[in-house]
Enzyme design. Sequence first.
Site, short mmCIF file in Angstrom:
data_model
loop_
_atom_site.label_atom_id
_atom_site.label_comp_id
_atom_site.label_asym_id
_atom_site.label_seq_id
_atom_site.Cartn_x
_atom_site.Cartn_y
_atom_site.Cartn_z
N HIS A 215 48.53 36.23 -94.47
CA HIS A 215 47.50 36.50 -95.46
C HIS A 215 47.71 37.83 -96.11
O HIS A 215 46.76 38.49 -96.52
CB HIS A 215 46.12 36.52 -94.80
CG HIS A 215 45.79 35.25 -94.16
ND1 HIS A 215 46.03 35.01 -92.84
CD2 HIS A 215 45.28 34.12 -94.66
CE1 HIS A 215 45.67 33.80 -92.55
NE2 HIS A 215 45.21 33.23 -93.64
N ASP A 392 42.31 41.57 -95.52
CA ASP A 392 43.01 40.89 -96.60
C ASP A 392 42.44 41.22 -97.97
O ASP A 392 42.80 40.59 -98.95
CB ASP A 392 43.03 39.38 -96.37
CG ASP A 392 41.63 38.83 -96.21
OD1 ASP A 392 40.68 39.63 -96.27
OD2 ASP A 392 41.49 37.62 -96.01
N ASP A 394 39.61 40.79 -99.38
CA ASP A 394 38.76 39.85 -100.12
C ASP A 394 37.28 39.97 -99.78
O ASP A 394 36.48 39.13 -100.17
CB ASP A 394 39.22 38.41 -99.86
CG ASP A 394 38.97 37.97 -98.42
OD1 ASP A 394 38.61 38.83 -97.59
OD2 ASP A 394 39.12 36.78 -98.14
N GLY A 398 34.36 37.85 -101.52
CA GLY A 398 33.68 36.86 -100.67
C GLY A 398 32.18 37.06 -100.69
O GLY A 398 31.40 36.11 -100.83
N THR A 437 34.98 34.62 -92.91
CA THR A 437 34.22 35.08 -91.75
C THR A 437 32.84 35.56 -92.15
O THR A 437 31.84 35.15 -91.57
CB THR A 437 34.97 36.25 -91.07
OG1 THR A 437 36.31 35.86 -90.85
CG2 THR A 437 34.32 36.63 -89.76
N ASP A 550 34.37 49.83 -91.49
CA ASP A 550 34.49 48.38 -91.56
C ASP A 550 33.79 47.86 -92.82
O ASP A 550 32.62 48.20 -93.07
CB ASP A 550 33.86 47.75 -90.32
CG ASP A 550 33.86 46.24 -90.43
OD1 ASP A 550 34.95 45.66 -90.51
OD2 ASP A 550 32.76 45.64 -90.48
N ALA A 551 34.50 47.02 -93.57
CA ALA A 551 33.96 46.53 -94.84
C ALA A 551 32.65 45.76 -94.63
O ALA A 551 31.69 45.92 -95.39
CB ALA A 551 34.99 45.64 -95.53
N1 LIG Z 1 33.61 37.95 -84.80
C1 LIG Z 1 32.97 38.64 -85.73
N2 LIG Z 1 31.65 38.87 -85.60
C2 LIG Z 1 30.96 39.57 -86.54
N3 LIG Z 1 31.53 40.04 -87.66
C3 LIG Z 1 32.85 39.82 -87.84
C4 LIG Z 1 33.64 39.12 -86.90
N4 LIG Z 1 34.92 39.07 -87.37
C5 LIG Z 1 34.91 39.74 -88.55
N5 LIG Z 1 33.68 40.18 -88.83
C6 LIG Z 1 33.22 40.89 -90.03
O1 LIG Z 1 33.69 40.19 -91.17
C7 LIG Z 1 34.21 41.13 -92.10
C8 LIG Z 1 35.30 40.48 -92.92
O2 LIG Z 1 34.73 39.57 -93.78
P1 LIG Z 1 35.60 38.82 -94.90
O3 LIG Z 1 36.66 39.74 -95.41
O4 LIG Z 1 34.64 38.29 -95.89
O5 LIG Z 1 36.20 37.63 -94.09
P2 LIG Z 1 37.71 37.18 -93.80
O6 LIG Z 1 38.25 38.22 -92.84
O7 LIG Z 1 37.53 35.85 -93.21
O8 LIG Z 1 38.41 37.18 -95.12
C9 LIG Z 1 34.71 42.29 -91.26
O9 LIG Z 1 34.70 43.48 -91.99
C10 LIG Z 1 33.72 42.31 -90.10
O10 LIG Z 1 32.60 43.12 -90.40
O1 LIG Z 2 42.81 32.28 -94.58
C1 LIG Z 2 42.42 31.75 -93.57
C2 LIG Z 2 41.16 32.02 -92.93
O2 LIG Z 2 40.98 33.33 -92.65
P1 LIG Z 2 39.52 33.78 -92.23
O3 LIG Z 2 39.71 35.19 -91.78
O4 LIG Z 2 39.10 32.86 -91.14
O5 LIG Z 2 38.67 33.62 -93.46
C3 LIG Z 2 43.09 30.67 -92.87
O6 LIG Z 2 42.33 29.57 -93.20
C4 LIG Z 2 44.45 30.36 -93.26
O7 LIG Z 2 44.51 30.57 -94.60
#
Ligand SMILES: Nc1ncnc2c1ncn2[C@@H]1O[C@H](COP(=O)(O)OP(=O)(O)O)[C@@H](O)[C@H]1O
Ligand SMILES: O=C(COP(=O)(O)O)[C@@H](O)CO
Length: 568
Positions: A215, A392, A394, A398, A437, A550-551
């Site tokens: 990613h 990553d 985003d 997001g 997430t 942390d974002a």
């Molecule tokens: N297991 C978790 N429980 C709570 N918050 C989490 C967890 N994993 C990641 N995060 C939060 O999610 C944020 C990232 O969100 P985002 O960038 O939108 O999602 P992704 O990593 O899926 O692209 C991190 O900065 C952190 O605060």
């Molecule tokens: O991008 C992916 C998901 O990442 P998250 O951090 O769970 O959003 C994964 O689906 C492979 O692309």
Amino acid sequence: MTTLFNDPASFMEDQLAGFLDAFSDRLHGVDGGVVSTAPQPSPEVAVVVGGGSGHYPAFSGLVGPGLAHGAVIGNIFTSPSASRACSVGRAADNGRGVIFTFGNYAGDTMNFGLATQRLAAEGIDARVVVVTDDIASAEEPEKRRGIAGDLTVFKVLGAAAAEGLDIDAVEAAGNHANTMTRTLGVAFSGCTMPGAEEPLFQVPEGHLGLGLGIHGEPGIKDVPMLRAEELAALFVERVVAEAPAGAGTRVAAVLNGLGTTKYEELFLVWGTVAALLRDRGYEVVQPEIGELVTSLDMGGCSLTLMWLDEDLERWWTADAYTPAFKRVASALPAGTGARTSVTPQAPQAEIPVAGETGQDLAARVRTAAADLAVLLEEKSEELGRIDAVAGDGDHGRGMLRGILAALAAVEQVPPHAGASQVIRAGGRAWADDAGGTSGVLWGAALEAAAATLDDDADSYSAQDAAAAVRAFQESMQQLGRARVGDKTLLDSLVPFVETLEVAVVAGDPLATAWSEASAEATRAAETTRDLRPAVGRARPLAEKSLGTPDAGAVSMAMILHRLGEHLR
Ligand SMILES: Nc1ncnc2c1ncn2[C@@H]1O[C@H](COP(=O)(O)OP(=O)(O)O)[C@@H](O)[C@H]1O
Ligand SMILES: O=C(COP(=O)(O)O)[C@@H](O)CO
């Protein structure tokens, strides 16, 4: 550079339209992804692969006989939402249950996990098989990311399903394949999101990033560039050193290109890999060399080995016929287009008429949602920059996508609805549209907070607000399983809730208590810069993340602060 796009925001949808047009003879688009239209001699357990876009042929290019029955597709590098997974799962189900399979990322595990619960409630047996092949991403096997080993695990699942096995046996086959699969990757150059000016990361000139993610996560360590045969030797040595218990001498192998590393370069590396494996007494069975799990235009490659036993070898070598992966020893039936063009929908509940106070609160929730959309529009870029340091990049996009979806949803809830209905609809839409997430966590937490509110109440107290935010926090903790100090959004949310509760118990008016609590959240978000992430995308890059907050914690604090302004 990802050069071609119309609107970067709709890149996923736009490319999918072209993909579906090209493969309309065998695939069918449904809400959330694609399903195969190939006839099945007898109904099979449905194997549904999935994840973010940007990895083609993972995931939609792997749908077809002998491999996946469907693919759930998220935005670029963002896990698809639970409702997209449910929709594809329903469409792919043949009455024998659904197995969702995907790489081990926080958003994916949460969204697909929720989808299995929702499908179970509808009477569809759904399971998950998580791929954890990346040896560079963690010591503990269960914490490892899923990268190119997706292919070997998906292939085994698809072949086991095609043999007519029941869901328990197909699930066991997939988990066994994962246990026997190991991958190590390297990056030579970063990838660029559509519309972005800069790559997500850069590998220093003359170096390679060891242990890359898929990613745009940088490698674990930058090391001086290697010649092709030195890289091959490094791959073989490190991957073989991680051979699973019970490993024999027959292996499936995948030499995967990440995006801009060309096939000739891969064959060059493979020549040495194959020789070194033979020197060590291995027999390689039907190796795959090419682009199988990519990362947009990233330069790099990876070596995957799956140690075979009799069953795994039969499933690895079995026929499959998909847009991007074809292994045909005997003729396979073509698609028939037999599937209905209507995606089966989840049943919808009616929205009851709320009391006057509940309707008033709903109106205030709508106003606050509109204001949060303005806030996140302003802050999206800043949040993206913070997330790019170890994630990553985003997070801002997001969060913006989530609030805009929530806003659109709350505007559609009828005016007679109470606040709990409005917040529930907003939360569901947030999770559905944002994915990832933060999307699944925010969506579920809003739904949990909504469930504490009585739409027929005569009045709402500060205690009611405290109970709602407590439920919001507990939902995030339950779903994400993170703890305070893990460098997540909980690091600002938990101090917020604790401070609010103390102030409310002390008798402070809600506006005062909220303001005190949100100041605490802002302070706590700032101090996350001293923490190392213990979960999520940033975890493998713990050291790089030091010094940057942390974002998710920052966006949480921003939102809580802004909401306080609506209480004055
Ligand atoms: N297991 C978790 N429980 C709570 N918050 C989490 C967890 N994993 C990641 N995060 C939060 O999610 C944020 C990232 O969100 P985002 O960038 O939108 O999602 P992704 O990593 O899926 O692209 C991190 O900065 C952190 O605060
Ligand atoms: O991008 C992916 C998901 O990442 P998250 O951090 O769970 O959003 C994964 O689906 C492979 O692309």
